[in-house]
Enzyme design. Structure first.
Site, PDB file in Angstrom:
ATOM      1  N   ARG A   7       0.833  -1.197   0.000  1.00 51.08           N
ATOM      2  CA  ARG A   7       0.000   0.000   0.000  1.00 51.08           C
ATOM      3  C   ARG A   7       0.873   1.255   0.000  1.00 51.08           C
ATOM      4  NH1 ARG A   7      -4.979  -0.808   4.304  1.00 51.08           N
ATOM      5  NH2 ARG A   7      -6.213  -2.271   3.069  1.00 51.08           N
ATOM      6  N   GLU A  61      -9.997  -1.451  -8.298  1.00 50.36           N
ATOM      7  CA  GLU A  61     -10.480  -0.113  -8.620  1.00 50.36           C
ATOM      8  C   GLU A  61      -9.449   0.963  -8.282  1.00 50.36           C
ATOM      9  OE1 GLU A  61     -13.116   3.471  -7.220  1.00 50.36           O
ATOM     10  OE2 GLU A  61     -12.480   1.881  -5.878  1.00 50.36           O
ATOM     11  N   THR A  90      -6.169   0.623  -8.043  1.00 49.78           N
ATOM     12  CA  THR A  90      -5.047   0.469  -8.966  1.00 49.78           C
ATOM     13  C   THR A  90      -5.376   1.066 -10.326  1.00 49.78           C
ATOM     14  OG1 THR A  90      -4.283  -1.541  -7.873  1.00 49.78           O
ATOM     15  CG2 THR A  90      -3.577  -1.215 -10.148  1.00 49.78           C
ATOM     16  N   THR A 144      -9.883  -8.315  -8.703  1.00 51.61           N
ATOM     17  CA  THR A 144     -10.447  -8.195  -7.364  1.00 51.61           C
ATOM     18  C   THR A 144     -11.330  -9.396  -7.077  1.00 51.61           C
ATOM     19  OG1 THR A 144     -12.022  -6.990  -5.952  1.00 51.61           O
ATOM     20  CG2 THR A 144     -12.251  -6.684  -8.316  1.00 51.61           C
ATOM     21  N   ILE A 145     -11.174  -9.990  -5.918  1.00 53.59           N
ATOM     22  CA  ILE A 145     -12.053 -11.113  -5.580  1.00 53.59           C
ATOM     23  C   ILE A 145     -13.476 -10.630  -5.327  1.00 53.59           C
ATOM     24  CG2 ILE A 145     -10.147 -12.449  -4.590  1.00 53.59           C
ATOM     25  CD1 ILE A 145     -11.421 -11.914  -1.811  1.00 53.59           C
ATOM     26  N   ASP A 146     -13.646  -9.324  -5.064  1.00 53.80           N
ATOM     27  CA  ASP A 146     -14.975  -8.795  -4.780  1.00 53.80           C
ATOM     28  C   ASP A 146     -15.848  -8.680  -6.026  1.00 53.80           C
ATOM     29  OD1 ASP A 146     -14.435  -8.573  -2.097  1.00 53.80           O
ATOM     30  OD2 ASP A 146     -13.873  -6.454  -2.192  1.00 53.80           O
ATOM     31  N   ARG A 154     -16.460  -5.580   1.179  1.00 46.47           N
ATOM     32  CA  ARG A 154     -16.595  -4.324   1.922  1.00 46.47           C
ATOM     33  C   ARG A 154     -17.820  -3.525   1.477  1.00 46.47           C
ATOM     34  NH1 ARG A 154     -12.382  -1.689   4.389  1.00 46.47           N
ATOM     35  NH2 ARG A 154     -10.585  -2.957   4.919  1.00 46.47           N
TER      36      ARG A 154
END
Length: 342
Positions: free
Chosen positions: A72, A104, A106, A126-128, A172
């Site tokens: 990060r 998103e 990135t 993304t796994i989301d 999230r």
């Protein structure tokens, strides 16, 4: 050409498959030199990279995580670097173009790099599954598979002890993992961020289930799920230094509430990072490989500022700015479908 590739954001099954595909397509078919940038945008800013050869990517197809690492970067530091030093960063690494693999955040940074002079192609990760520009992202299928298997396994222990099991899954701001794993695993309650829940309705559903002679219940809940106003005392955490909301543990809180109101033993199970670790599924390996292949082709076509995306069964390109304009949330008709089979 000398092409840089970086992986940014949370690790995800399939990242190494993308790296492998980029190296194979670039070297074997275009005689490119591929430069792996270490630790995502932090490595780009600090100028840390290494050349990747065909030998370096042997055996990566089945390996989880990312051999390039990820880290990060505080938003202000990243924004300042990409808006004022984009061309300089590329020159320092000696790259002609960059392939940025990430979610998103990135892709938003990749768009800034492109706007400030660094040729960039994006690969969504993304796994989301919450990037709106693509039908699905690699890593999602693996996460759903892991979560479904956990629900399957929890059913036997829940039934043996006549318990309510609350399974907290990643998500999230969107509930895609919870929705699909809940449906695939036959969860009796599915709670997602897109639809605030009423604790009384959840309790009623479980009571009715036990009244029919059933001996257990499974409730799948996304980490970002929250109660409707005035229905349960629960506060989400503050924002961290990187702009991400901290969650205070809806799985634990919901389990305590259910045990209190129902008078039945309830246990929380938090899968956490288990969902994004380990070997990617066949579907994710194939999708990641296709994304890497098409990213290299986009570079050679000079189609910068674009992101590769799955539309139906074909890989397309679309502007990164369009792809990250909004999150892909679970639409109402999808959670109504799930309600019909609970």
């Amino acid at each position: 050409m000398r092409i840089g590739v970086l992986t940014s954001g949370g690790d995800c099954p399939g990242l190494n498959a993308v790296i492998r595909s980029v190296v194979h397509r670039g070297i074997a078919d275009h005689e490119d030199e591929i430069v792996g940038i270490e630790d995502g945008f932090l490595g780009l800013i600090e100028g840390r990279s290494r050349r990747l050869t065909l030998e370096d990517v042997q055996g990566l197809l089945t390996r989880g995580g990312t051999i390039l690492g990820s880290a990060r970067v505080p938003p202000e530091k990243l924004r300042d670097a990409v808006t004022s030093r984009a061309a300089e960063l590329a020159a320092a690494l000696g790259i002609d173009a960059l392939i940025a693999v990430g979610g998103e955040g990135t892709q938003t940074a990749a768009q800034l790099l492109w706007e400030n002079g660094l040729p960039v192609v994006g690969v969504p990760k993304t796994i989301d599954n919450d990037i709106d520009g693509t039908d699905v992202t690699f890593g999602f299928d693996t996460a759903v598979h892991v979560a479904t298997e956990a629900i399957d396994r929890l059913k036997t222990t829940a039934e043996s002890h006549q318990r309510v099991m609350v399974v907290e899954l990643m998500g999230r701001h969107t509930g895609w993992i919870t929705l699909e794993a809940g449906m695939a695993g036959g969860a009796h309650g599915i709670l997602i961020p897109e639809k605030p829940f009423d604790i009384e309705a959840v309790c009623q559903m479980i009571e009715e289930r036990f009244a029919r002679g059933k001996k257990f219940a499974i409730v799948a809940v996304a980490e970002g799920a929250h109660p409707a106003p005035g229905t349960m005392n629960y506060e989400q955490g503050a924002t961290d230094a990187f702009g991400h909301r901290r969650f205070t543990g809806i799985g634990n809180r919901l389990s305590m509430e259910l045990e209190h109101w129902l008078g039945k033993e309830s246990r929380p199970v938090i899968l956490g990072h288990t969902q994004r670790g380990g070997t990617p599924t066949a579907l994710d390996r194939v999708l990641a490989t296709r994304f890497g292949w098409h990213a290299v082709e986009a570079v050679h076509a000079g189609d910068y500022g674009q992101m590769v995306a799955l539309r139906g069964t074909e890989i397309h390109r679309l502007p990164i700015a369009e792809a990250v304009a909004r999150l892909k949330t679970v639409p109402e008709y999808r959670w109504r479908e799930a309600e019909a089979v609970l």
